[in-house]
Write a protein that holds these residues in place. Sequence first.
Motif, PDB file in Angstrom:
ATOM      1  N   SER A  71       0.835  -1.203   0.000  1.00 55.16           N
ATOM      2  CA  SER A  71       0.000   0.000   0.000  1.00 55.16           C
ATOM      3  C   SER A  71       0.873   1.258   0.000  1.00 55.16           C
ATOM      4  CB  SER A  71      -0.881   0.006   1.247  1.00 55.16           C
ATOM      5  OG  SER A  71      -0.065   0.138   2.406  1.00 55.16           O
ATOM      6  N   LEU A  72       0.245   2.390  -0.215  1.00 54.57           N
ATOM      7  CA  LEU A  72       0.940   3.665  -0.104  1.00 54.57           C
ATOM      8  C   LEU A  72       1.514   3.824   1.303  1.00 54.57           C
ATOM      9  CD1 LEU A  72       1.778   6.459  -1.098  1.00 54.57           C
ATOM     10  CD2 LEU A  72      -0.528   7.272  -0.535  1.00 54.57           C
ATOM     11  N   GLU A  73       0.772   3.410   2.315  1.00 53.33           N
ATOM     12  CA  GLU A  73       1.247   3.504   3.696  1.00 53.33           C
ATOM     13  C   GLU A  73       2.527   2.686   3.887  1.00 53.33           C
ATOM     14  OE1 GLU A  73      -1.956   3.099   2.860  1.00 53.33           O
ATOM     15  OE2 GLU A  73      -2.871   4.899   3.726  1.00 53.33           O
ATOM     16  N   ASP A  74       2.545   1.452   3.346  1.00 52.47           N
ATOM     17  CA  ASP A  74       3.752   0.612   3.430  1.00 52.47           C
ATOM     18  C   ASP A  74       4.934   1.302   2.758  1.00 52.47           C
ATOM     19  OD1 ASP A  74       2.206  -1.387   4.625  1.00 52.47           O
ATOM     20  OD2 ASP A  74       1.915  -2.480   2.738  1.00 52.47           O
ATOM     21  N   ALA A  75       4.684   1.879   1.599  1.00 51.51           N
ATOM     22  CA  ALA A  75       5.751   2.536   0.844  1.00 51.51           C
ATOM     23  C   ALA A  75       6.268   3.781   1.562  1.00 51.51           C
ATOM     24  CB  ALA A  75       5.253   2.884  -0.559  1.00 51.51           C
ATOM     25  N   GLU A  76       5.385   4.524   2.213  1.00 47.94           N
ATOM     26  CA  GLU A  76       5.826   5.709   2.965  1.00 47.94           C
ATOM     27  C   GLU A  76       6.662   5.304   4.179  1.00 47.94           C
ATOM     28  OE1 GLU A  76       5.830   8.675   2.011  1.00 47.94           O
ATOM     29  OE2 GLU A  76       4.144   8.993   0.707  1.00 47.94           O
ATOM     30  N   VAL A  77       6.269   4.260   4.878  1.00 50.22           N
ATOM     31  CA  VAL A  77       7.053   3.780   6.024  1.00 50.22           C
ATOM     32  C   VAL A  77       8.410   3.273   5.544  1.00 50.22           C
ATOM     33  CG1 VAL A  77       7.189   1.998   7.817  1.00 50.22           C
ATOM     34  CG2 VAL A  77       5.081   3.314   7.517  1.00 50.22           C
ATOM     35  N   ARG A  78       8.452   2.586   4.411  1.00 54.15           N
ATOM     36  CA  ARG A  78       9.729   2.118   3.845  1.00 54.15           C
ATOM     37  C   ARG A  78      10.636   3.316   3.543  1.00 54.15           C
ATOM     38  NH1 ARG A  78       7.744  -0.819   0.267  1.00 54.15           N
ATOM     39  NH2 ARG A  78       7.834  -2.756   1.415  1.00 54.15           N
ATOM     40  N   LYS A  79      10.044   4.398   3.028  1.00 54.80           N
ATOM     41  CA  LYS A  79      10.816   5.619   2.757  1.00 54.80           C
ATOM     42  C   LYS A  79      11.402   6.176   4.056  1.00 54.80           C
ATOM     43  CE  LYS A  79       8.624   9.469   2.431  1.00 54.80           C
ATOM     44  NZ  LYS A  79       7.722  10.501   1.945  1.00 54.80           N
ATOM     45  N   LEU A  80      10.566   6.263   5.088  1.00 53.31           N
ATOM     46  CA  LEU A  80      11.038   6.811   6.368  1.00 53.31           C
ATOM     47  C   LEU A  80      12.161   5.962   6.950  1.00 53.31           C
ATOM     48  CD1 LEU A  80       7.626   7.815   7.960  1.00 53.31           C
ATOM     49  CD2 LEU A  80       9.312   9.307   6.875  1.00 53.31           C
ATOM     50  N   ASP A  81      11.993   4.647   6.937  1.00 52.61           N
ATOM     51  CA  ASP A  81      13.044   3.761   7.455  1.00 52.61           C
ATOM     52  C   ASP A  81      14.330   3.901   6.649  1.00 52.61           C
ATOM     53  OD1 ASP A  81      11.655   2.698   9.625  1.00 52.61           O
ATOM     54  OD2 ASP A  81      10.798   1.070   8.424  1.00 52.61           O
ATOM     55  N   THR A  82      14.203   4.010   5.341  1.00 51.76           N
ATOM     56  CA  THR A  82      15.384   4.179   4.490  1.00 51.76           C
ATOM     57  C   THR A  82      16.124   5.464   4.837  1.00 51.76           C
ATOM     58  OG1 THR A  82      14.359   2.924   2.689  1.00 51.76           O
ATOM     59  CG2 THR A  82      16.175   4.388   2.093  1.00 51.76           C
ATOM     60  N   LEU A  83      15.385   6.563   4.953  1.00 52.81           N
ATOM     61  CA  LEU A  83      16.006   7.850   5.294  1.00 52.81           C
ATOM     62  C   LEU A  83      16.685   7.811   6.665  1.00 52.81           C
ATOM     63  CD1 LEU A  83      13.191  10.300   4.142  1.00 52.81           C
ATOM     64  CD2 LEU A  83      15.461  10.084   3.128  1.00 52.81           C
ATOM     65  N   LEU A  96      16.478  17.204  13.865  1.00 45.33           N
ATOM     66  CA  LEU A  96      15.825  18.458  13.504  1.00 45.33           C
ATOM     67  C   LEU A  96      15.042  18.212  12.223  1.00 45.33           C
ATOM     68  CD1 LEU A  96      15.266  21.487  13.772  1.00 45.33           C
ATOM     69  CD2 LEU A  96      17.428  21.895  12.550  1.00 45.33           C
ATOM     70  N   ASP A  97      13.728  18.351  12.293  1.00 43.12           N
ATOM     71  CA  ASP A  97      12.847  18.117  11.153  1.00 43.12           C
ATOM     72  C   ASP A  97      12.331  19.469  10.664  1.00 43.12           C
ATOM     73  OD1 ASP A  97      11.087  17.145   9.270  1.00 43.12           O
ATOM     74  OD2 ASP A  97       9.951  15.883  10.671  1.00 43.12           O
ATOM     75  N   ILE A  98      12.978  19.989   9.610  1.00 44.79           N
ATOM     76  CA  ILE A  98      12.622  21.303   9.070  1.00 44.79           C
ATOM     77  C   ILE A  98      11.488  21.125   8.077  1.00 44.79           C
ATOM     78  CG2 ILE A  98      13.423  23.297   7.753  1.00 44.79           C
ATOM     79  CD1 ILE A  98      16.240  22.719   8.840  1.00 44.79           C
ATOM     80  N   GLY A  99      10.383  21.819   8.312  1.00 44.55           N
ATOM     81  CA  GLY A  99       9.210  21.668   7.460  1.00 44.55           C
ATOM     82  C   GLY A  99       8.563  20.317   7.676  1.00 44.55           C
ATOM     83  N   PHE A 100       8.201  20.021   8.917  1.00 45.75           N
ATOM     84  CA  PHE A 100       7.802  18.665   9.317  1.00 45.75           C
ATOM     85  C   PHE A 100       6.450  18.217   8.777  1.00 45.75           C
ATOM     86  CE2 PHE A 100       6.695  21.473  12.885  1.00 45.75           C
ATOM     87  CZ  PHE A 100       5.332  21.242  12.994  1.00 45.75           C
ATOM     88  N   GLY A 101       5.746  19.075   8.070  1.00 44.01           N
ATOM     89  CA  GLY A 101       4.457  18.668   7.502  1.00 44.01           C
ATOM     90  C   GLY A 101       3.466  18.325   8.595  1.00 44.01           C
ATOM     91  N   GLY A 103       3.915  15.739  10.579  1.00 46.81           N
ATOM     92  CA  GLY A 103       4.634  15.030  11.633  1.00 46.81           C
ATOM     93  C   GLY A 103       5.003  13.593  11.348  1.00 46.81           C
ATOM     94  N   GLY A 104       4.825  13.116  10.136  1.00 43.15           N
ATOM     95  CA  GLY A 104       5.077  11.708   9.820  1.00 43.15           C
ATOM     96  C   GLY A 104       6.489  11.240  10.137  1.00 43.15           C
ATOM     97  N   LEU A 105       7.488  11.976   9.676  1.00 35.57           N
ATOM     98  CA  LEU A 105       8.881  11.606   9.944  1.00 35.57           C
ATOM     99  C   LEU A 105       9.189  11.714  11.431  1.00 35.57           C
ATOM    100  CD1 LEU A 105      11.801  10.925   8.986  1.00 35.57           C
ATOM    101  CD2 LEU A 105      12.144  13.386   8.734  1.00 35.57           C
ATOM    102  N   SER A 106       8.751  12.783  12.042  1.00 33.81           N
ATOM    103  CA  SER A 106       9.018  13.004  13.472  1.00 33.81           C
ATOM    104  C   SER A 106       8.428  11.887  14.321  1.00 33.81           C
ATOM    105  CB  SER A 106       8.433  14.349  13.917  1.00 33.81           C
ATOM    106  OG  SER A 106       9.034  15.415  13.236  1.00 33.81           O
ATOM    107  N   LEU A 107       7.173  11.561  14.065  1.00 31.16           N
ATOM    108  CA  LEU A 107       6.513  10.496  14.826  1.00 31.16           C
ATOM    109  C   LEU A 107       7.212   9.155  14.630  1.00 31.16           C
ATOM    110  CD1 LEU A 107       2.885  11.596  14.043  1.00 31.16           C
ATOM    111  CD2 LEU A 107       3.787  11.274  16.350  1.00 31.16           C
ATOM    112  N   HIS A 108       7.546   8.839  13.409  1.00 30.54           N
ATOM    113  CA  HIS A 108       8.187   7.554  13.123  1.00 30.54           C
ATOM    114  C   HIS A 108       9.569   7.481  13.775  1.00 30.54           C
ATOM    115  CE1 HIS A 108       8.495   3.819  10.899  1.00 30.54           C
ATOM    116  NE2 HIS A 108       9.723   4.167  10.539  1.00 30.54           N
TER     117      HIS A 108
END
Length: 152
Positions: A71-83, A96-101, A103-108
């Motif tokens: 799913s898109l959710e799986d792919a977004e989590v894979r992106k976060l883990d990769t980063l 430091l999360d600049i432009g955190f949207g 909060g997806g990256l911050s929360l993860h």
Amino acid sequence: IGATINFLRYRLTMDNSERGGSLKNIHAHYDLSNDLFRTFLDKKTLMYSSAIYDAVKIPSRPTNKLVFRGSLEDAEVRKLDTLLDRAQVRGGQTLLDIGFGWGGLSLHAAKKYGCRVTGITLSVEQKALAEERVRKEGLEDLIEFEVVDYRT
């Protein structure tokens, strides 16, 4: 001549300088409505760019095309883990999360990696929803969001 006209149009209508153009542009775009963005963002991270899908070649297909799984959710989590893996983020560090949207990256990062996160944005609406998500996850001790322009 076309480049000059485009440059002038940009300078007159899309000023992103420290004089307030960025703030005005953020309010005109991201502060429209969190409900609007929820209609097309993935449900888990509330992100929309550069998802990393699990892609496999299917030899039985005539052109050996790739098929994207998950799913898109799986792919977004894979992106976060990769980063976060490439950045070698670990517990005890501060991100430091600049432009955190929303909060997806911050929360993860806080939830999975145990790091502290300071996020900054120009969007009041995004900050409000991101803080709501932080409270819902019980991560107030690890994540702090601020509305601030890092250039000033």
